[in-house]
Enzyme design. Structure first.
Site, PDB file in Angstrom:
ATOM      1  N   ARG A   9       0.848  -1.184   0.000  1.00 53.85           N
ATOM      2  CA  ARG A   9       0.000   0.000   0.000  1.00 53.85           C
ATOM      3  C   ARG A   9       0.890   1.243   0.000  1.00 53.85           C
ATOM      4  O   ARG A   9       1.698   1.444   0.913  1.00 53.85           O
ATOM      5  CB  ARG A   9      -0.927   0.010   1.222  1.00 53.85           C
ATOM      6  CG  ARG A   9      -1.794   1.255   1.284  1.00 53.85           C
ATOM      7  CD  ARG A   9      -2.765   1.285   2.452  1.00 53.85           C
ATOM      8  NE  ARG A   9      -3.311   2.640   2.513  1.00 53.85           N
ATOM      9  CZ  ARG A   9      -3.264   3.434   3.567  1.00 53.85           C
ATOM     10  NH1 ARG A   9      -2.715   3.021   4.707  1.00 53.85           N
ATOM     11  NH2 ARG A   9      -3.751   4.656   3.518  1.00 53.85           N
ATOM     12  N   HIS A  27      -2.917  11.057   0.392  1.00 53.92           N
ATOM     13  CA  HIS A  27      -2.341  10.871   1.713  1.00 53.92           C
ATOM     14  C   HIS A  27      -1.707  12.193   2.147  1.00 53.92           C
ATOM     15  O   HIS A  27      -0.507  12.266   2.416  1.00 53.92           O
ATOM     16  CB  HIS A  27      -1.325   9.724   1.713  1.00 53.92           C
ATOM     17  CG  HIS A  27      -1.084   9.129   3.069  1.00 53.92           C
ATOM     18  ND1 HIS A  27      -1.171   7.772   3.327  1.00 53.92           N
ATOM     19  CD2 HIS A  27      -0.770   9.706   4.254  1.00 53.92           C
ATOM     20  CE1 HIS A  27      -0.900   7.542   4.599  1.00 53.92           C
ATOM     21  NE2 HIS A  27      -0.636   8.704   5.193  1.00 53.92           N
ATOM     22  N   GLU A  33      -7.330   8.780   6.145  1.00 53.02           N
ATOM     23  CA  GLU A  33      -7.581   9.500   7.391  1.00 53.02           C
ATOM     24  C   GLU A  33      -8.069  10.938   7.183  1.00 53.02           C
ATOM     25  O   GLU A  33      -7.359  11.901   7.509  1.00 53.02           O
ATOM     26  CB  GLU A  33      -6.321   9.497   8.253  1.00 53.02           C
ATOM     27  CG  GLU A  33      -5.850   8.106   8.622  1.00 53.02           C
ATOM     28  CD  GLU A  33      -4.636   8.085   9.533  1.00 53.02           C
ATOM     29  OE1 GLU A  33      -4.273   6.996   9.997  1.00 53.02           O
ATOM     30  OE2 GLU A  33      -4.059   9.170   9.787  1.00 53.02           O
ATOM     31  N   ASN A  45      -7.249   2.121  10.136  1.00 51.29           N
ATOM     32  CA  ASN A  45      -5.917   2.227  10.721  1.00 51.29           C
ATOM     33  C   ASN A  45      -6.044   2.181  12.232  1.00 51.29           C
ATOM     34  O   ASN A  45      -6.887   2.890  12.806  1.00 51.29           O
ATOM     35  CB  ASN A  45      -5.240   3.532  10.302  1.00 51.29           C
ATOM     36  CG  ASN A  45      -5.022   3.622   8.803  1.00 51.29           C
ATOM     37  OD1 ASN A  45      -5.113   2.618   8.090  1.00 51.29           O
ATOM     38  ND2 ASN A  45      -4.712   4.808   8.317  1.00 51.29           N
ATOM     39  N   TYR A  74      -3.773   2.178  15.963  1.00 53.71           N
ATOM     40  CA  TYR A  74      -2.517   2.267  16.711  1.00 53.71           C
ATOM     41  C   TYR A  74      -2.727   2.165  18.218  1.00 53.71           C
ATOM     42  O   TYR A  74      -1.878   1.652  18.928  1.00 53.71           O
ATOM     43  CB  TYR A  74      -1.807   3.581  16.387  1.00 53.71           C
ATOM     44  CG  TYR A  74      -1.315   3.645  14.961  1.00 53.71           C
ATOM     45  CD1 TYR A  74      -0.089   3.086  14.606  1.00 53.71           C
ATOM     46  CD2 TYR A  74      -2.084   4.234  13.957  1.00 53.71           C
ATOM     47  CE1 TYR A  74       0.363   3.114  13.297  1.00 53.71           C
ATOM     48  CE2 TYR A  74      -1.643   4.274  12.647  1.00 53.71           C
ATOM     49  CZ  TYR A  74      -0.423   3.710  12.320  1.00 53.71           C
ATOM     50  OH  TYR A  74       0.013   3.730  11.016  1.00 53.71           O
ATOM     51  N   GLU A 116      -3.458   0.041   8.376  1.00 53.96           N
ATOM     52  CA  GLU A 116      -2.212   0.433   9.047  1.00 53.96           C
ATOM     53  C   GLU A 116      -2.253  -0.104  10.468  1.00 53.96           C
ATOM     54  O   GLU A 116      -3.278  -0.025  11.141  1.00 53.96           O
ATOM     55  CB  GLU A 116      -2.031   1.959   9.111  1.00 53.96           C
ATOM     56  CG  GLU A 116      -1.746   2.645   7.807  1.00 53.96           C
ATOM     57  CD  GLU A 116      -1.580   4.167   7.965  1.00 53.96           C
ATOM     58  OE1 GLU A 116      -1.262   4.627   9.087  1.00 53.96           O
ATOM     59  OE2 GLU A 116      -1.783   4.879   6.975  1.00 53.96           O
TER      60      GLU A 116
END
Length: 446
Positions: free
Chosen positions: A77, A121, A166, A291, A293, A349
């Site tokens: 990606r 992005h 995002e 994504n 985290y 991600e």
């Protein structure tokens, strides 16, 4: 693979973005982006760093693809730099810019790696920001034109497209908080930006459908559903407010529900809606990328105007200061699937920054904390699959150390160490760990 924890056709990948890894900012006619400008603003980026050298990938993509092939991934990606392919205006393409992506895509396919292309992005051409940026409605239509050009040039080989990465960061961090490019601090601008990002997304999906291109198209989101600090009613209600602001605001419009009414009422602003916009935004997608985290514990806070705040917790932190909460990955996918039932989902991600250093002989990098992080999050991914949620793939962030936005080059997320002085690539222990996972040799608890 992994004793049946993942299906045989599960996609194993790595992820990067153009401004973070490409470098070569002045090469072959590339124009300026809002991140080039933002990086020159005093105090905005650590040490005044910018996207040069990135991770040198513009010059060393063949070496990187070879490393990816040796890793065993089935998909990469990456994003296209809008100012590299339309450097000065939307009226003139840059053939050398498209040529780079042609060569990268061909190299990937030659090694059995499928390209997964993100169209946006965060690196908006500066000339479009000068014309109003994302708060301007025209930018949504320019984005659709740009997307159409990419489909035409690359769609014969690219079968996986994400429109945006995002949108929360592009709108709120860029136009309300000023932490990201273009560094504005105006909530009304942020609301306009978010709406036009979504409008551009919908127009791009329609262009993809109208063009009859093969493959799938969707969006990559970073949303947060959190967890309650306690089971008290006030904390559960606070969590619902948090989810409206951190998840429903960004997902409801994509699934035909418009923007959350209570949130809009209390925000004191409004989106610049025109007739038909919400229908365009809700044009059906083929997949949703999430994504992940970290995750926050949320408590009621009557002293906070929003009615909630983050509660302290016991979890260890990454170098970014983010709590390591592997179970949160499962909770995110469970909640999103229960509320929106996407037919296809990806962990687009997932990864962590730690204080990575080379061994004294500079031929290795031991990163046991990252390996532990990945192992625990992959266990959560396996649980997602086990429960029948349509998780189709996992993309590790990041393939290689790179420019970490406002942190400059001070944070390392890669499973490949990048020496920023000369571009040398040194696979970290986590690279070899991930290779074992993909090969099916690494087993972990679920």
């Amino acid at each position: 693979m992994n004793q049946g924890l993942f299906p045989e056709d599960f996609v194993w990948g790595v992820a990067t973005s153009s401004y973070q890894v490409e470098g070569s900012l002045g090469a072959d006619g590339r124009g300026e982006s809002i991140w080039d400008t933002f990086s020159r603003m005093p105090g905005k980026v650590k040490y005044g760093h910018n996207g040069e050298p990135g991770a040198y990938q513009y010059r060393r993509y063949e070496e990187d693809v070879k490393l990816m092939a040796e890793l065993g991934i089935t998909s990469y990606r990456f994003s296209i730099a809008w100012p590299r392919v339309f450097p000065d205006s939307m009226k003139k393409r840059n053939p050398k810019g498209f040529d780079y992506y042609d060569r990268l895509i061909d190299e990937l396919l030659a090694h059995g790696i499928e390209p997964f292309v993100t169209l946006y992005h965060w690196d908006l051409p500066q000339y479009l920001e000068d014309e109003g940026g994302w708060p301007s409605r025209e930018t949504a239509f320019y984005f659709a034109d740009y997307a159409r050009a990419c489909f035409e040039a690359l769609g014969d080989r690219v079968k996986m497209w994400a429109t945006l990465n995002e949108p929360l960061c592009s709108s709120v961090l860029g136009y309300a908080l000023g932490w990201h490019a273009p560094g504005k601090e105006d909530w009304n601008l942020a609301m306009s930006a978010l709406h036009h990002l979504y409008l551009g997304h919908g127009l791009a999906v329609q262009a993809f459908r109208d063009g009859g291109y093969e493959g799938r198209i969707g969006m990559v989101q970073v949303v947060s559903v959190g967890r309650p600090a306690t089971r008290r009613e006030e904390d559960l209600l606070a969590l619902e407010k948090y989810r409206e602001e951190s998840a429903k605001l960004f997902l409801d419009p994509l699934y035909g529900r418009g923007y959350p009414e209570r949130l809009m009422r209390e925000a004191g602003g409004s989106f610049p809606l025109q007739e038909g916009d919400l229908d365009i935004i809700a044009t059906p997608m083929d997949f949703l990328g999430l994504n992940y985290y970290s995750e926050r514990a949320i408590k009621a806070d009557p002293e906070n105007p929003r009615g909630f705040s983050e509660a302290p917790d016991h979890y260890p932190r990454t170098a970014m200061g983010w709590a390591i909460v592997p179970q949160g990955l499962y909770r995110l996918f469970r909640w999103v699937y229960d509320h929106y039932t996407p037919s296809e989902m990806y962990i687009s991600e997932n990864g962590a920054a730690f204080q990575d250093v080379l061994t004294p002989d500079e031929d290795a990098c031991h990163d046991p904390e990252r390996i532990a992080y990945l192992r625990d999050h992959l266990a959560s991914a396996a649980r997602i699959v086990k429960e029948g949620i349509p998780l189709k793939g996992y993309y590790l962030w990041s393939f290689i150390d790179n420019f970490e936005w406002a942190y400059g080059y001070t944070k390392r997320f890669g499973i490949v160490y990048c020496d920023y002085l000369d571009g040398r690539r040194i696979p970290k222990d986590s690279y070899y760990y991930y290779r074992e996972v993909i090969a099916g040799n690494e087993i972990f608890e679920v």
